[in-house]
Design an enzyme around this catalytic site. Structure first.
Site, PDB file in Angstrom:
ATOM      1  N   GLY A   1       9.005   4.071  -1.185  1.00 31.69           N
ATOM      2  CA  GLY A   1      10.135   4.991  -1.245  1.00 31.69           C
ATOM      3  C   GLY A   1      11.343   4.467  -1.994  1.00 31.69           C
ATOM      4  O   GLY A   1      12.455   4.919  -1.752  1.00 31.69           O
TER       5      GLY A   1
ATOM      6  N   HIS B   1     -26.235  -2.040  11.808  1.00 28.67           N
ATOM      7  CA  HIS B   1     -25.169  -2.797  11.145  1.00 28.67           C
ATOM      8  C   HIS B   1     -23.800  -2.428  11.724  1.00 28.67           C
ATOM      9  O   HIS B   1     -23.027  -3.300  12.126  1.00 28.67           O
ATOM     10  CB  HIS B   1     -25.220  -2.508   9.637  1.00 28.67           C
ATOM     11  CG  HIS B   1     -24.191  -3.230   8.832  1.00 28.67           C
ATOM     12  ND1 HIS B   1     -24.485  -4.298   8.039  1.00 28.67           N
ATOM     13  CD2 HIS B   1     -22.845  -3.037   8.700  1.00 28.67           C
ATOM     14  CE1 HIS B   1     -23.386  -4.739   7.456  1.00 28.67           C
ATOM     15  NE2 HIS B   1     -22.375  -3.979   7.837  1.00 28.67           N
ATOM     16  N   GLU B   2     -23.538  -1.134  11.800  1.00 26.83           N
ATOM     17  CA  GLU B   2     -22.216  -0.709  12.276  1.00 26.83           C
ATOM     18  C   GLU B   2     -22.024  -1.037  13.754  1.00 26.83           C
ATOM     19  O   GLU B   2     -20.941  -1.457  14.169  1.00 26.83           O
ATOM     20  CB  GLU B   2     -22.004   0.794  12.028  1.00 26.83           C
ATOM     21  CG  GLU B   2     -21.997   1.200  10.562  1.00 26.83           C
ATOM     22  CD  GLU B   2     -20.986   0.435   9.723  1.00 26.83           C
ATOM     23  OE1 GLU B   2     -19.975  -0.025  10.272  1.00 26.83           O
ATOM     24  OE2 GLU B   2     -21.228   0.268   8.509  1.00 26.83           O
TER      25      GLU B   2
ATOM     26  N   GLY C   1      10.264  -3.963  -3.155  1.00 24.23           N
ATOM     27  CA  GLY C   1       9.228  -3.688  -2.167  1.00 24.23           C
ATOM     28  C   GLY C   1       7.936  -3.256  -2.810  1.00 24.23           C
ATOM     29  O   GLY C   1       7.892  -2.991  -4.009  1.00 24.23           O
ATOM     30  N   PRO C   2       6.882  -3.196  -2.010  1.00 21.56           N
ATOM     31  CA  PRO C   2       5.577  -2.790  -2.550  1.00 21.56           C
ATOM     32  C   PRO C   2       5.624  -1.360  -3.090  1.00 21.56           C
ATOM     33  O   PRO C   2       6.528  -0.602  -2.733  1.00 21.56           O
ATOM     34  CB  PRO C   2       4.645  -2.862  -1.332  1.00 21.56           C
ATOM     35  CG  PRO C   2       5.402  -3.490  -0.243  1.00 21.56           C
ATOM     36  CD  PRO C   2       6.847  -3.431  -0.576  1.00 21.56           C
ATOM     37  N   PRO C   3       4.669  -0.986  -3.918  1.00 22.11           N
ATOM     38  CA  PRO C   3       4.645   0.372  -4.461  1.00 22.11           C
ATOM     39  C   PRO C   3       4.516   1.408  -3.336  1.00 22.11           C
ATOM     40  O   PRO C   3       3.848   1.160  -2.344  1.00 22.11           O
ATOM     41  CB  PRO C   3       3.393   0.391  -5.331  1.00 22.11           C
ATOM     42  CG  PRO C   3       3.020  -1.019  -5.549  1.00 22.11           C
ATOM     43  CD  PRO C   3       3.561  -1.805  -4.426  1.00 22.11           C
TER      44      PRO C   3
HETATM   45  P1  ADP Z   1       8.160   3.609  -4.977  1.00 25.72           P
HETATM   46  O1  ADP Z   1       9.197   3.994  -5.956  1.00 25.72           O
HETATM   47  O2  ADP Z   1       8.638   2.632  -3.941  1.00 25.72           O
HETATM   48  O3  ADP Z   1       6.883   3.152  -5.574  1.00 25.72           O
HETATM   49  P2  ADP Z   1       8.331   6.362  -4.310  1.00 25.72           P
HETATM   50  O4  ADP Z   1       9.763   6.443  -3.949  1.00 25.72           O
HETATM   51  O5  ADP Z   1       7.965   6.859  -5.649  1.00 25.72           O
HETATM   52  O6  ADP Z   1       7.787   4.892  -4.129  1.00 25.72           O
HETATM   53  O7  ADP Z   1       7.504   7.115  -3.199  1.00 25.72           O
HETATM   54  C1  ADP Z   1       6.467   7.997  -3.511  1.00 25.72           C
HETATM   55  C2  ADP Z   1       6.377   9.099  -2.499  1.00 25.72           C
HETATM   56  O8  ADP Z   1       5.993   8.592  -1.237  1.00 25.72           O
HETATM   57  C3  ADP Z   1       7.700   9.780  -2.246  1.00 25.72           C
HETATM   58  O9  ADP Z   1       7.901  10.803  -3.157  1.00 25.72           O
HETATM   59  C4  ADP Z   1       7.550  10.303  -0.837  1.00 25.72           C
HETATM   60  O10 ADP Z   1       6.877  11.539  -0.819  1.00 25.72           O
HETATM   61  C5  ADP Z   1       6.652   9.280  -0.188  1.00 25.72           C
HETATM   62  N1  ADP Z   1       7.428   8.305   0.586  1.00 25.72           N
HETATM   63  C6  ADP Z   1       7.495   6.986   0.361  1.00 25.72           C
HETATM   64  N2  ADP Z   1       8.267   6.384   1.267  1.00 25.72           N
HETATM   65  C7  ADP Z   1       8.732   7.342   2.078  1.00 25.72           C
HETATM   66  C8  ADP Z   1       9.595   7.343   3.228  1.00 25.72           C
HETATM   67  N3  ADP Z   1      10.143   6.229   3.695  1.00 25.72           N
HETATM   68  N4  ADP Z   1       9.852   8.527   3.808  1.00 25.72           N
HETATM   69  C9  ADP Z   1       9.318   9.653   3.338  1.00 25.72           C
HETATM   70  N5  ADP Z   1       8.509   9.720   2.278  1.00 25.72           N
HETATM   71  C10 ADP Z   1       8.195   8.584   1.651  1.00 25.72           C
HETATM   72 ZN    ZN Z   2     -20.312  -3.992   7.469  1.00 32.33          ZN
END
Ligand code: ADP
Ligand code: ZN
Ligand code: MG
Length: 617
Positions: A222, A437-438, A217-219
């Site tokens: 969780g 603009h806005e 999944g994306p960064p």
């Molecule tokens: P990844 O490894 O997918 O890049 P992380 O697990 O390191 O992401 O998530 C970073 C932080 O974001 C976690 O420590 C938490 O605080 C928060 N976070 C991310 N997803 C969730 C979730 N589903 N529920 C609660 N907190 C989350």
């Molecule tokens: Zn604009």
């Protein structure tokens, strides 16, 4: 509690300080510094002079030390310090005892410092072992510094051991309750937890669970968090290691580390091994000549280990990546990471749940979760956690004890557009341009029924460089976008520039970001969504890193590429034309709303819509 199988890093000490101290200690111990007379200037004298001065009653103090005589003599009212070599003079003591002296009692004070004879062992330690140790420490510091500069880690030249910094965290506190949303992922992982709790239930009927599961999944969605939560739920040791930690300076280290890791895990079974960012070692091996030998060896070792261990023993391997498409196929075949757990960006409900989890950790008043969740469409869990923290910081800054909805809304903007830029002076003329603009964006959005209503318009400059912005918030979560939706969105993006053109008759640089976004959208419509008349459903672009920004590459001939540009241009021109028309047809709204915004600097969507409706009746 953290058990560490390897030594902790020693405290860093500055090698030069070490060297200096070492030299000083050696000098001191060798008696080259005379403690009694330090700080004074010492003159040289011969033995005869010394005797003459003693006999003339000038000498105050005599110290005999390691073959040298140090003495002070009073001459012309001042005291001088002399040094002379000691000869074997048996009468010296008598002479000193009988001599006159300027001292109060008329006697010379004298003493003999017995050269300190340390025990041979101590001497050996002080003169040989200690300097050796000091030089060893310095060498180690330097080699570490060199090594870290070369991008390595771990121990220098330790060929025998892998030097893996492997943590077995046997008391993980994270549970599934800390992970909001992601219900599908939790469901899959619950089975693994159950297996770790009660392996017999599964082995009884001959089933073996998947050895590995891959979190994709994306960064910030969780992945790392949920892996920890599995360990916390199953109450088993948790070996966490990042893929990049395997890749070392010396070939073979990574493979040794993998072996180490699995050996330790086997001893601690049942347990969980978690390899974060596995793409660092798991990249496909067919990437042409001159591949990274070290990485390939590590990967091969990992594949071997995964095949080698008994799945029924209770070692579960989790891995996380945000580049699944780059992984070696061998990693994904059955018996290895054959379960794929998708972690997606949270939807509206998911965002509410994540906000709730993180708001539990801060003191807050009643929060309108819906407003905040709607304003954060597309945000990851990590971003939401960050937003809550920013809000708490803001509450502290404002001298409040509790977080309010307003704090959260402001911090959403901070995270999206940067902090408010205080004290930035914008001339009245520029402010007027930004207002129009806005309002242009907002008006075009509001007049197109398909576009999302306006949430907030502001002309307070932000640290990101934005001079103002219009925030649109979808009422419901939209999964599918129609061609009209996208086209209207482009029109809205061109609305800012259109307003400048229609009302002020000139254009500014303020539209650069709008231009970028509009172009990207139009391009995607032509190349990926099949929404141009000309190319029907032909795919013209592929997305490379879906989870990391999603850069694309063309998959068509260069003639087609040139033609795509023409299609994109046509699409944007049409949208721009539409925006200009909407604005020139509603100039009275433009003027009133822009004046209102100029006055207030920030207005809500409702205030804006009130003006629009007033004119439409
Ligand atoms: P990844 O490894 O997918 O890049 P992380 O697990 O390191 O992401 O998530 C970073 C932080 O974001 C976690 O420590 C938490 O605080 C928060 N976070 C991310 N997803 C969730 C979730 N589903 N529920 C609660 N907190 C989350
Ligand atoms: Zn604009
Ligand atoms: Mg992570």
């Amino acid at each position: 509690m953290k058990q560490e199988s390897q030594n902790r890093q020693p405290k860093r000490m500055n090698p030069y300080v070490g060297l200096l101290t070492g030299i000083l200690i050696i000098l001191f111990l060798n008696g080259l510094i005379v403690p009694t007379f330090t700080g004074r200037q010492i003159r040289q004298a011969d033995y005869g002079t010394f005797i003459a001065k003693v006999d003339s009653g000038l000498v105050k103090e005599v110290v005999i030390k390691s073959g040298q005589i140090y003495f002070t003599a009073q001459e012309d009212g001042a005291t001088f310090t002399y040094q002379t070599g000691a000869t074997n003079d048996p009468q010296l003591v008598d002479r000193l005892l009988n001599a006159q002296s300027p001292n109060q009692d008329g006697k010379i004070t004298f003493s003999q410092v017995v050269p300190q004879e340390n025990s041979p062992l101590l001497n050996f330690i002080l003169l040989w072992v200690l300097p050796g140790l000091i030089f060893y420490l310095i060498w180690r510091q330097t080699s570490k510094a060199i090594q870290s500069r070369m991008g390595g880690g771990g121990n220098f030249m330790s060929f025998g051991k892998s030097g893996a910094k492997i943590y077995a965290d046997s008391d993980v506190k994270t549970t599934f309750a800390d992970v909001a949303g992601q219900d599908e992922a939790k469901e899959t992982l619950t089975e693994i937890v159950d297996f770790l709790h009660n392996p017999k239930k599964y082995t009884g009927i001959g089933a073996s669970l998947p050895k590995g599961a891959l979190l994709v999944g994306p960064p910030g969605t969780g992945k790392t968090l949920i892996a920890r939560a599995v360990a916390g739920e199953a109450k088993v040791p948790f070996f966490a290691i990042s893929g990049s930690e395997f890749v070392q300076m010396f070939v073979g280290m990574g493979a040794a580390k993998v072996r180490d890791l699995f050996r330790q895990a086997n001893e601690k079974a049942p347990c969980i091994i978690f390899i974060d960012e596995i793409d660092a070692i798991g990249k496909r091996r067919d990437t042409g000549l001159g591949g990274n030998d070290e990485r390939e060896q590590t990967l091969n070792q990992l594949l071997t280990e995964m095949d080698g261990f008994d799945g029924r023993k209770g070692v579960v391997i989790l891995a996380a990546t945000n580049r699944p498409e780059s992984l070696d196929k061998a990693l994904l075949r059955p018996g290895r990471f054959d379960r794929r757990i998708q972690m997606e960006l949270p939807d509206l409900e998911g965002r509410k749940a994540i906000l709730a989890v993180h708001l539990k950790k801060v003191k807050c008043e009643k929060i309108d979760m819906d407003v905040v969740a709607r304003a954060t469409a597309g945000s990851s869990g990590a971003e939401l956690a960050n937003i809550v923290n920013e809000a708490a910081l803001r509450a502290v800054r404002m001298g409040r004890g509790k977080v309010t909805t307003a704090d959260l809304e402001e911090s959403v903007e901070t995270v999206i557009a940067g902090a408010q830029k205080k004290g930035k002076v914008i001339s009245a003329g520029e402010k007027k341009i930004v207002s129009y603009h806005e309002i242009g964006h907002a008006l075009v959005a509001a007049l197109q029924s398909h576009s999302a209503p306006v949430h907030k318009i502001t002309i307070v400059p932000r640290t990101s460089g934005a001079l103002g912005y219009t925030m649109q918030v979808d009422k419901g979560e939209q999964v599918l976008m129609s061609r009209e939706d996208l086209f209207n969105r482009i029109a809205t993006l061109t609305g800012g520039r259109a307003a400048e053109e229609v009302v002020l008759g000139s254009v500014s640089t303020g539209a650069s970001n709008d231009i970028e976004q509009a172009t990207r959208l139009a391009r995607a419509m032509v190349t990926r969504y099949g929404m141009s008349d000309k190319y029907d459903m032909m795919g013209l672009e592929t997305v490379n890193n879906a989870y990391l920004g999603g850069d694309t590459s063309l998959t068509c001939s260069s003639e087609t590429a040139a033609d795509i540009d023409r299609e994109v241009l046509k699409m944007i021109t049409d949208a721009h034309q539409k925006a200009r028309k909407l604005i020139s047809d509603n100039l009275d709204i433009m003027h009133e709303a822009a004046a209102y915004l100029l006055d207030k600097e920030t207005i809500t969507g409702d205030e804006f819509m009130a003006i629009v409706r007033k004119h439409q009746q």
